[in-house]
Design a protein around this motif. Structure first.
Motif, PDB file in Angstrom:
ATOM      1  N   SER A  40      10.800 -30.527 -28.504  1.00 36.67           N
ATOM      2  CA  SER A  40      11.109 -29.106 -28.649  1.00 36.67           C
ATOM      3  C   SER A  40      12.172 -28.636 -27.663  1.00 36.67           C
ATOM      4  O   SER A  40      12.911 -27.699 -27.940  1.00 36.67           O
ATOM      5  CB  SER A  40       9.844 -28.269 -28.507  1.00 36.67           C
ATOM      6  OG  SER A  40       9.131 -28.615 -27.336  1.00 36.67           O
ATOM      7  N   ALA A  41      12.273 -29.253 -26.493  1.00 35.39           N
ATOM      8  CA  ALA A  41      13.299 -28.915 -25.501  1.00 35.39           C
ATOM      9  C   ALA A  41      13.541 -30.150 -24.645  1.00 35.39           C
ATOM     10  O   ALA A  41      12.674 -31.014 -24.528  1.00 35.39           O
ATOM     11  CB  ALA A  41      12.844 -27.752 -24.634  1.00 35.39           C
ATOM     12  N   ALA A  42      14.719 -30.236 -24.062  1.00 29.06           N
ATOM     13  CA  ALA A  42      15.017 -31.389 -23.203  1.00 29.06           C
ATOM     14  C   ALA A  42      14.088 -31.372 -21.998  1.00 29.06           C
ATOM     15  O   ALA A  42      13.711 -30.318 -21.502  1.00 29.06           O
ATOM     16  CB  ALA A  42      16.473 -31.344 -22.756  1.00 29.06           C
TER      17      ALA A  42
ATOM     18  N   ALA B 281      -1.347 -30.533 -19.595  1.00 29.63           N
ATOM     19  CA  ALA B 281       0.102 -30.685 -19.694  1.00 29.63           C
ATOM     20  C   ALA B 281       0.755 -29.556 -18.904  1.00 29.63           C
ATOM     21  O   ALA B 281       0.235 -28.441 -18.861  1.00 29.63           O
ATOM     22  CB  ALA B 281       0.533 -30.637 -21.153  1.00 29.63           C
ATOM     23  N   ARG B 282       1.860 -29.845 -18.260  1.00 20.80           N
ATOM     24  CA  ARG B 282       2.554 -28.814 -17.484  1.00 20.80           C
ATOM     25  C   ARG B 282       3.027 -27.676 -18.385  1.00 20.80           C
ATOM     26  O   ARG B 282       3.126 -26.537 -17.965  1.00 20.80           O
ATOM     27  CB  ARG B 282       3.754 -29.413 -16.753  1.00 20.80           C
ATOM     28  CG  ARG B 282       3.362 -30.343 -15.631  1.00 20.80           C
ATOM     29  CD  ARG B 282       2.959 -29.557 -14.390  1.00 20.80           C
ATOM     30  NE  ARG B 282       2.664 -30.457 -13.309  1.00 20.80           N
ATOM     31  CZ  ARG B 282       1.458 -30.645 -12.801  1.00 20.80           C
ATOM     32  NH1 ARG B 282       0.425 -29.982 -13.282  1.00 20.80           N
ATOM     33  NH2 ARG B 282       1.259 -31.479 -11.814  1.00 20.80           N
ATOM     34  N   GLU B 283       3.369 -28.011 -19.641  1.00 18.12           N
ATOM     35  CA  GLU B 283       3.767 -26.995 -20.601  1.00 18.12           C
ATOM     36  C   GLU B 283       3.424 -27.468 -22.007  1.00 18.12           C
ATOM     37  O   GLU B 283       3.428 -28.667 -22.274  1.00 18.12           O
ATOM     38  CB  GLU B 283       5.264 -26.688 -20.501  1.00 18.12           C
ATOM     39  CG  GLU B 283       6.150 -27.880 -20.782  1.00 18.12           C
ATOM     40  CD  GLU B 283       7.625 -27.578 -20.625  1.00 18.12           C
ATOM     41  OE1 GLU B 283       8.208 -27.009 -21.569  1.00 18.12           O
ATOM     42  OE2 GLU B 283       8.166 -27.902 -19.564  1.00 18.12           O
ATOM     43  N   ALA B 284       3.102 -26.534 -22.888  1.00 19.21           N
ATOM     44  CA  ALA B 284       2.852 -26.869 -24.290  1.00 19.21           C
ATOM     45  C   ALA B 284       4.193 -27.220 -24.931  1.00 19.21           C
ATOM     46  O   ALA B 284       5.208 -26.583 -24.636  1.00 19.21           O
ATOM     47  CB  ALA B 284       2.199 -25.697 -25.003  1.00 19.21           C
TER      48      ALA B 284
ATOM     49  N   VAL C 172       1.365 -30.932 -28.354  1.00 24.15           N
ATOM     50  CA  VAL C 172       0.657 -31.150 -27.093  1.00 24.15           C
ATOM     51  C   VAL C 172       0.363 -29.773 -26.510  1.00 24.15           C
ATOM     52  O   VAL C 172       1.285 -29.020 -26.194  1.00 24.15           O
ATOM     53  CB  VAL C 172       1.497 -31.992 -26.104  1.00 24.15           C
ATOM     54  CG1 VAL C 172       0.721 -32.226 -24.813  1.00 24.15           C
ATOM     55  CG2 VAL C 172       1.933 -33.309 -26.727  1.00 24.15           C
ATOM     56  N   SER C 173      -0.915 -29.439 -26.399  1.00 18.26           N
ATOM     57  CA  SER C 173      -1.288 -28.111 -25.881  1.00 18.26           C
ATOM     58  C   SER C 173      -1.296 -28.131 -24.351  1.00 18.26           C
ATOM     59  O   SER C 173      -1.266 -29.188 -23.725  1.00 18.26           O
ATOM     60  CB  SER C 173      -2.669 -27.709 -26.406  1.00 18.26           C
ATOM     61  OG  SER C 173      -3.668 -28.505 -25.805  1.00 18.26           O
ATOM     62  N   LYS C 174      -1.369 -26.951 -23.768  1.00 15.28           N
ATOM     63  CA  LYS C 174      -1.410 -26.858 -22.289  1.00 15.28           C
ATOM     64  C   LYS C 174      -2.637 -27.533 -21.704  1.00 15.28           C
ATOM     65  O   LYS C 174      -2.593 -28.040 -20.594  1.00 15.28           O
ATOM     66  CB  LYS C 174      -1.373 -25.395 -21.846  1.00 15.28           C
ATOM     67  CG  LYS C 174       0.040 -24.901 -21.846  1.00 15.28           C
ATOM     68  CD  LYS C 174       0.569 -24.141 -20.738  1.00 15.28           C
ATOM     69  CE  LYS C 174       0.159 -23.975 -19.405  1.00 15.28           C
ATOM     70  NZ  LYS C 174       1.191 -24.060 -18.414  1.00 15.28           N
ATOM     71  N   VAL C 175      -3.737 -27.561 -22.446  1.00 19.91           N
ATOM     72  CA  VAL C 175      -4.931 -28.222 -21.925  1.00 19.91           C
ATOM     73  C   VAL C 175      -4.864 -29.734 -22.139  1.00 19.91           C
ATOM     74  O   VAL C 175      -5.787 -30.455 -21.774  1.00 19.91           O
ATOM     75  CB  VAL C 175      -6.235 -27.658 -22.545  1.00 19.91           C
ATOM     76  CG1 VAL C 175      -6.437 -26.225 -22.133  1.00 19.91           C
ATOM     77  CG2 VAL C 175      -6.256 -27.821 -24.046  1.00 19.91           C
TER      78      VAL C 175
ATOM     79  N   CYS D 159       3.607 -24.882 -32.747  1.00 19.79           N
ATOM     80  CA  CYS D 159       2.314 -25.520 -32.904  1.00 19.79           C
ATOM     81  C   CYS D 159       1.223 -24.475 -33.077  1.00 19.79           C
ATOM     82  O   CYS D 159       1.235 -23.444 -32.418  1.00 19.79           O
ATOM     83  CB  CYS D 159       1.992 -26.378 -31.679  1.00 19.79           C
ATOM     84  SG  CYS D 159       2.961 -27.886 -31.615  1.00 19.79           S
ATOM     85  N   PRO D 160       0.260 -24.742 -33.963  1.00 19.21           N
ATOM     86  CA  PRO D 160      -0.866 -23.819 -34.087  1.00 19.21           C
ATOM     87  C   PRO D 160      -1.739 -23.889 -32.836  1.00 19.21           C
ATOM     88  O   PRO D 160      -1.757 -24.895 -32.130  1.00 19.21           O
ATOM     89  CB  PRO D 160      -1.617 -24.343 -35.318  1.00 19.21           C
ATOM     90  CG  PRO D 160      -1.190 -25.761 -35.465  1.00 19.21           C
ATOM     91  CD  PRO D 160       0.183 -25.867 -34.878  1.00 19.21           C
ATOM     92  N   ASP D 161      -2.454 -22.814 -32.557  1.00 20.29           N
ATOM     93  CA  ASP D 161      -3.352 -22.806 -31.404  1.00 20.29           C
ATOM     94  C   ASP D 161      -4.504 -23.763 -31.642  1.00 20.29           C
ATOM     95  O   ASP D 161      -5.097 -23.784 -32.718  1.00 20.29           O
ATOM     96  CB  ASP D 161      -3.904 -21.402 -31.153  1.00 20.29           C
ATOM     97  CG  ASP D 161      -2.808 -20.448 -30.702  1.00 20.29           C
ATOM     98  OD1 ASP D 161      -1.832 -20.914 -30.101  1.00 20.29           O
ATOM     99  OD2 ASP D 161      -2.929 -19.241 -30.974  1.00 20.29           O
ATOM    100  N   PHE D 162      -4.830 -24.543 -30.634  1.00 19.37           N
ATOM    101  CA  PHE D 162      -5.989 -25.432 -30.737  1.00 19.37           C
ATOM    102  C   PHE D 162      -6.484 -25.762 -29.344  1.00 19.37           C
ATOM    103  O   PHE D 162      -5.812 -25.568 -28.373  1.00 19.37           O
ATOM    104  CB  PHE D 162      -5.665 -26.700 -31.537  1.00 19.37           C
ATOM    105  CG  PHE D 162      -4.618 -27.593 -30.921  1.00 19.37           C
ATOM    106  CD1 PHE D 162      -4.981 -28.704 -30.168  1.00 19.37           C
ATOM    107  CD2 PHE D 162      -3.271 -27.340 -31.088  1.00 19.37           C
ATOM    108  CE1 PHE D 162      -4.016 -29.535 -29.620  1.00 19.37           C
ATOM    109  CE2 PHE D 162      -2.299 -28.172 -30.561  1.00 19.37           C
ATOM    110  CZ  PHE D 162      -2.681 -29.271 -29.816  1.00 19.37           C
TER     111      PHE D 162
END
Length: 196
Positions: free
Chosen positions: A137-139, A150-153, A177-180, A193-196
């Motif tokens: 999604s981003a570099a 994860a440091r960021e979703a 990849v979610s934040k958790v 990404c959908p919330d999960f």
């Protein structure tokens, strides 16, 4: 008295070897051609789908390894595309042409350096950049902290390279990849990404 007619058997002609006629051969070739023509698109679709699933599952396996190692070691673990000549991370959104590595970021600088521990390197999805794409999604890098977060979703899109967007959507997946730190596969056509 013996019957001479019963005793006499005229010599039979030797059995003729029967081969395949030209007409039979042509019919067989035509039938095989039709079967192959019908099976080829299905076989191609099967191969593309299989390669895509292999790439998605390989990356998810690497991400799960990185997350569990971050928790066990109580240190940051980074996943990034690596430079061809070294283990240095490459800052790009296109991850398909690079080998992808996971390492323990001992010094916490977010890139591979002396003292960091290499956990695993996975071969590039498509080094030639002709068949399979993998875009982030981003570099940057994917970092799991010591709690497994994860440091960021973020998300990654894995797809068959084609000018046909419907084909890409059909043979594409989005890895979220979610934040958790949870990892999930979603529909390729989603923009977030959908919330999960």
């Amino acid at each position: 008295m013996c019957d001479k007619r019963a005793a006499f058997h005229p010599p039979s002609s030797p059995a003729r070897a029967r081969g395949v006629t030209l007409l039979e051969l042509l019919v067989t070739v035509i039938v095989l051609s039709v079967i192959v023509a019908l099976a080829m698109p299905s076989m191609r679709d099967f191969l593309v789908s299989n390669r895509l699933s292999s790439s998605v599952n390989g990356f998810i396996g690497l991400a799960n390894l990185a997350r569990s190692e971050a928790i066990v070691r109580n240190q940051d673990v980074v996943i990034c595309p690596k430079n061809g000549g070294s283990n240095a991370c490459v800052s790009t959104t296109a991850w398909n042409t690079h080998d992808i590595q996971a390492f323990v970021d001992v010094d916490g600088d977010g890139t591979f350096s002396a003292g960091d521990i290499l956990l695993k390197t996975q071969a590039a999805v498509d080094p030639a950049n002709t068949q399979m794409g993998m875009d982030r999604s981003a570099a940057g890098v994917l970092t799991f902290g010591s709690a497994g977060y994860a440091r960021e979703a973020q998300y990654f899109k894995v797809y068959a390279i084609s000018s046909d967007t419907a084909y890409q959507a059909r043979y594409g997946r989005m890895i979220c990849v979610s934040k958790v730190g949870r990892i999930r596969v979603a529909d390729y056509t989603l923009t977030t990404c959908p919330d999960f």
